[in-house]
Write a protein that holds these residues in place. Structure first.
Motif, PDB file in Angstrom:
ATOM      1  N   ASN A 114     -11.789  15.200 -12.644  1.00  9.80           N
ATOM      2  CA  ASN A 114     -13.168  14.799 -12.919  1.00  9.80           C
ATOM      3  C   ASN A 114     -13.291  13.284 -12.860  1.00  9.80           C
ATOM      4  OD1 ASN A 114     -14.113  17.402 -13.336  1.00  9.80           O
ATOM      5  ND2 ASN A 114     -14.023  17.278 -15.551  1.00  9.80           N
ATOM      6  N   GLU A 115     -12.328  12.602 -13.451  1.00  3.94           N
ATOM      7  CA  GLU A 115     -12.360  11.138 -13.501  1.00  3.94           C
ATOM      8  C   GLU A 115     -12.350  10.529 -12.103  1.00  3.94           C
ATOM      9  OE1 GLU A 115      -9.725   7.505 -15.341  1.00  3.94           O
ATOM     10  OE2 GLU A 115      -9.751   9.427 -16.395  1.00  3.94           O
ATOM     11  N   GLU A 116     -11.511  11.047 -11.211  1.00  9.52           N
ATOM     12  CA  GLU A 116     -11.477  10.544  -9.839  1.00  9.52           C
ATOM     13  C   GLU A 116     -12.844  10.681  -9.179  1.00  9.52           C
ATOM     14  OE1 GLU A 116      -7.331  11.284  -7.661  1.00  9.52           O
ATOM     15  OE2 GLU A 116      -8.058  13.086  -8.698  1.00  9.52           O
ATOM     16  N   VAL A 117     -13.458  11.842  -9.346  1.00 13.50           N
ATOM     17  CA  VAL A 117     -14.755  12.104  -8.717  1.00 13.50           C
ATOM     18  C   VAL A 117     -15.827  11.197  -9.296  1.00 13.50           C
ATOM     19  CG1 VAL A 117     -16.578  13.828  -8.388  1.00 13.50           C
ATOM     20  CG2 VAL A 117     -14.176  14.481  -8.100  1.00 13.50           C
ATOM     21  N   LEU A 118     -15.841  11.050 -10.609  1.00 14.01           N
ATOM     22  CA  LEU A 118     -16.893  10.262 -11.253  1.00 14.01           C
ATOM     23  C   LEU A 118     -16.721   8.758 -11.069  1.00 14.01           C
ATOM     24  CD1 LEU A 118     -17.268  12.307 -14.546  1.00 14.01           C
ATOM     25  CD2 LEU A 118     -18.872  12.230 -12.609  1.00 14.01           C
ATOM     26  N   LYS A 119     -15.476   8.302 -11.000  1.00 17.38           N
ATOM     27  CA  LYS A 119     -15.250   6.857 -10.936  1.00 17.38           C
ATOM     28  C   LYS A 119     -14.980   6.325  -9.540  1.00 17.38           C
ATOM     29  CE  LYS A 119     -13.953   6.299 -15.682  1.00 17.38           C
ATOM     30  NZ  LYS A 119     -13.070   5.716 -16.655  1.00 17.38           N
ATOM     31  N   ASN A 120     -14.570   7.208  -8.616  1.00 17.31           N
ATOM     32  CA  ASN A 120     -14.251   6.720  -7.279  1.00 17.31           C
ATOM     33  C   ASN A 120     -14.528   7.798  -6.233  1.00 17.31           C
ATOM     34  OD1 ASN A 120     -13.384   5.206  -5.147  1.00 17.31           O
ATOM     35  ND2 ASN A 120     -11.419   4.653  -6.059  1.00 17.31           N
ATOM     36  N   ILE A 121     -15.777   8.188  -6.136  1.00 19.86           N
ATOM     37  CA  ILE A 121     -16.170   9.246  -5.193  1.00 19.86           C
ATOM     38  C   ILE A 121     -15.819   8.871  -3.754  1.00 19.86           C
ATOM     39  CG2 ILE A 121     -18.561   8.446  -4.960  1.00 19.86           C
ATOM     40  CD1 ILE A 121     -17.555  12.135  -5.075  1.00 19.86           C
ATOM     41  N   ASN A 122     -15.910   7.589  -3.430  1.00 19.42           N
ATOM     42  CA  ASN A 122     -15.597   7.168  -2.056  1.00 19.42           C
ATOM     43  C   ASN A 122     -14.150   7.454  -1.689  1.00 19.42           C
ATOM     44  OD1 ASN A 122     -18.223   6.271  -1.606  1.00 19.42           O
ATOM     45  ND2 ASN A 122     -17.765   4.218  -2.358  1.00 19.42           N
ATOM     46  N   LYS A 123     -13.237   7.262  -2.633  1.00 23.13           N
ATOM     47  CA  LYS A 123     -11.822   7.568  -2.375  1.00 23.13           C
ATOM     48  C   LYS A 123     -11.615   9.068  -2.197  1.00 23.13           C
ATOM     49  CE  LYS A 123      -7.167   6.925  -4.110  1.00 23.13           C
ATOM     50  NZ  LYS A 123      -6.327   6.473  -5.205  1.00 23.13           N
ATOM     51  N   VAL A 124     -12.320   9.861  -2.991  1.00 22.06           N
ATOM     52  CA  VAL A 124     -12.223  11.323  -2.878  1.00 22.06           C
ATOM     53  C   VAL A 124     -12.695  11.762  -1.493  1.00 22.06           C
ATOM     54  CG1 VAL A 124     -13.170  13.499  -3.749  1.00 22.06           C
ATOM     55  CG2 VAL A 124     -12.422  11.720  -5.358  1.00 22.06           C
ATOM     56  N   ILE A 125     -13.837  11.257  -1.076  1.00 23.34           N
ATOM     57  CA  ILE A 125     -14.374  11.612   0.246  1.00 23.34           C
ATOM     58  C   ILE A 125     -13.432  11.142   1.352  1.00 23.34           C
ATOM     59  CG2 ILE A 125     -16.291  11.239   1.861  1.00 23.34           C
ATOM     60  CD1 ILE A 125     -16.845  13.150  -0.573  1.00 23.34           C
ATOM     61  N   LYS A 126     -12.893   9.947   1.196  1.00 26.68           N
ATOM     62  CA  LYS A 126     -11.957   9.428   2.206  1.00 26.68           C
ATOM     63  C   LYS A 126     -10.715  10.324   2.307  1.00 26.68           C
ATOM     64  CE  LYS A 126      -9.512   5.435   3.802  1.00 26.68           C
ATOM     65  NZ  LYS A 126      -9.277   4.036   3.765  1.00 26.68           N
ATOM     66  N   THR A 127     -10.226  10.816   1.184  1.00 24.56           N
ATOM     67  CA  THR A 127      -9.067  11.717   1.197  1.00 24.56           C
ATOM     68  C   THR A 127      -9.398  12.998   1.960  1.00 24.56           C
ATOM     69  OG1 THR A 127      -8.279  10.825  -0.906  1.00 24.56           O
ATOM     70  CG2 THR A 127      -7.445  12.998  -0.261  1.00 24.56           C
ATOM     71  N   ILE A 128     -10.585  13.542   1.731  1.00 23.03           N
ATOM     72  CA  ILE A 128     -11.011  14.754   2.446  1.00 23.03           C
ATOM     73  C   ILE A 128     -11.141  14.464   3.936  1.00 23.03           C
ATOM     74  CG2 ILE A 128     -12.887  16.442   2.732  1.00 23.03           C
ATOM     75  CD1 ILE A 128     -13.406  16.045  -0.339  1.00 23.03           C
ATOM     76  N   GLU A 129     -11.731  13.341   4.283  1.00 22.55           N
ATOM     77  CA  GLU A 129     -11.880  12.964   5.696  1.00 22.55           C
ATOM     78  C   GLU A 129     -10.523  12.786   6.366  1.00 22.55           C
ATOM     79  OE1 GLU A 129     -16.140  10.574   5.488  1.00 22.55           O
ATOM     80  OE2 GLU A 129     -14.288   9.455   5.211  1.00 22.55           O
ATOM     81  N   GLU A 130      -9.592  12.146   5.671  1.00 23.11           N
ATOM     82  CA  GLU A 130      -8.249  11.956   6.239  1.00 23.11           C
ATOM     83  C   GLU A 130      -7.541  13.291   6.428  1.00 23.11           C
ATOM     84  OE1 GLU A 130      -6.484   9.143   3.544  1.00 23.11           O
ATOM     85  OE2 GLU A 130      -7.487   7.436   4.508  1.00 23.11           O
ATOM     86  N   TRP A 131      -7.689  14.198   5.463  1.00 18.64           N
ATOM     87  CA  TRP A 131      -7.095  15.515   5.609  1.00 18.64           C
ATOM     88  C   TRP A 131      -7.680  16.212   6.834  1.00 18.64           C
ATOM     89  CZ3 TRP A 131      -8.827  20.405   6.158  1.00 18.64           C
ATOM     90  CH2 TRP A 131      -7.874  21.408   6.090  1.00 18.64           C
ATOM     91  N   TYR A 132      -8.989  16.123   7.000  1.00 20.11           N
ATOM     92  CA  TYR A 132      -9.657  16.751   8.131  1.00 20.11           C
ATOM     93  C   TYR A 132      -9.137  16.185   9.458  1.00 20.11           C
ATOM     94  CZ  TYR A 132     -13.203  17.794  11.605  1.00 20.11           C
ATOM     95  OH  TYR A 132     -13.846  18.199  12.756  1.00 20.11           O
ATOM     96  N   LYS A 133      -9.062  14.879   9.555  1.00 22.63           N
ATOM     97  CA  LYS A 133      -8.587  14.245  10.803  1.00 22.63           C
ATOM     98  C   LYS A 133      -7.167  14.678  11.125  1.00 22.63           C
ATOM     99  CE  LYS A 133     -11.650  10.340  10.332  1.00 22.63           C
ATOM    100  NZ  LYS A 133     -11.790   8.964   9.848  1.00 22.63           N
ATOM    101  N   LYS A 134      -6.340  14.815  10.109  1.00 24.40           N
ATOM    102  CA  LYS A 134      -4.944  15.230  10.299  1.00 24.40           C
ATOM    103  C   LYS A 134      -4.832  16.695  10.690  1.00 24.40           C
ATOM    104  CE  LYS A 134      -0.642  15.552   7.729  1.00 24.40           C
ATOM    105  NZ  LYS A 134      -0.027  15.424   6.424  1.00 24.40           N
ATOM    106  N   ASN A 135      -5.746  17.525  10.221  1.00 19.21           N
ATOM    107  CA  ASN A 135      -5.616  18.973  10.385  1.00 19.21           C
ATOM    108  C   ASN A 135      -6.601  19.612  11.357  1.00 19.21           C
ATOM    109  OD1 ASN A 135      -3.498  19.867   8.287  1.00 19.21           O
ATOM    110  ND2 ASN A 135      -4.760  18.347   7.259  1.00 19.21           N
ATOM    111  N   ASN A 136      -7.479  18.841  11.924  1.00 20.99           N
ATOM    112  CA  ASN A 136      -8.458  19.415  12.854  1.00 20.99           C
ATOM    113  C   ASN A 136      -7.780  19.686  14.185  1.00 20.99           C
ATOM    114  OD1 ASN A 136     -10.698  20.224  14.241  1.00 20.99           O
ATOM    115  ND2 ASN A 136     -11.677  18.239  14.289  1.00 20.99           N
TER     116      ASN A 136
END
Length: 131
Positions: free
Chosen positions: A105-127
């Motif tokens: 919860n803390e990651e999402v509330l305090k650093n949403i941009n990092k969370v989104i970047k992690t998802i984007e990086e996972w997508y780029k690696k796995n697409n």
């Protein structure tokens, strides 16, 4: 289309669908924040569903195209029994070909941009379309 829908929810029971529907009405602040960032294909043009029933589980956010579950964990997930359950749950989802990314919860509330970047990086690696 039937095959798509069958795989979309695994072997979910009606009660699991009902629980998922109820959970959509009472999201945590962190879940609501992440949902606003993910909805309407805002991240890598991926369609995410929230509180998605799959087998006996309810996934916080799920992208069927990439078989990606994104979980937002509160402090209760630090308790040994809950952490052990989460590990079993993740292994079961992995056996169904679903990758699980977990954020606090803390990651999402305090650093949403990092969370989104992690998802984007996972997508780029796995697409697979990029390979």
């Amino acid at each position: 289309m039937t095959d798509y829908n069958d795989k979309l929810h695994g072997n979910s029971r009606p009660a699991t669908y009902e629980n998922a529907r109820d959970l959509r009405k009472v999201q945590t602040r962190a879940e609501e924040r992440l949902w606003q960032a993910l909805r309407n294909e805002k991240v890598c043009n991926l369609k995410f569903r929230r509180q998605h029933a799959f087998d006996d589980y309810i996934l916080d956010f799920y992208c069927h195209k990439m078989k990606l579950a994104v979980e937002v964990d509160g402090e209760v997930h630090n308790e040994p029994e809950v952490a052990a359950y989460d590990k079993i749950r993740t292994n079961n989802l992995n056996e169904n070909g679903i990758t699980v990314l977990r954020f606090t919860n803390e990651e999402v509330l305090k650093n949403i941009n990092k969370v989104i970047k992690t998802i984007e990086e996972w997508y780029k690696k796995n697409n697979v379309q990029n390979t």
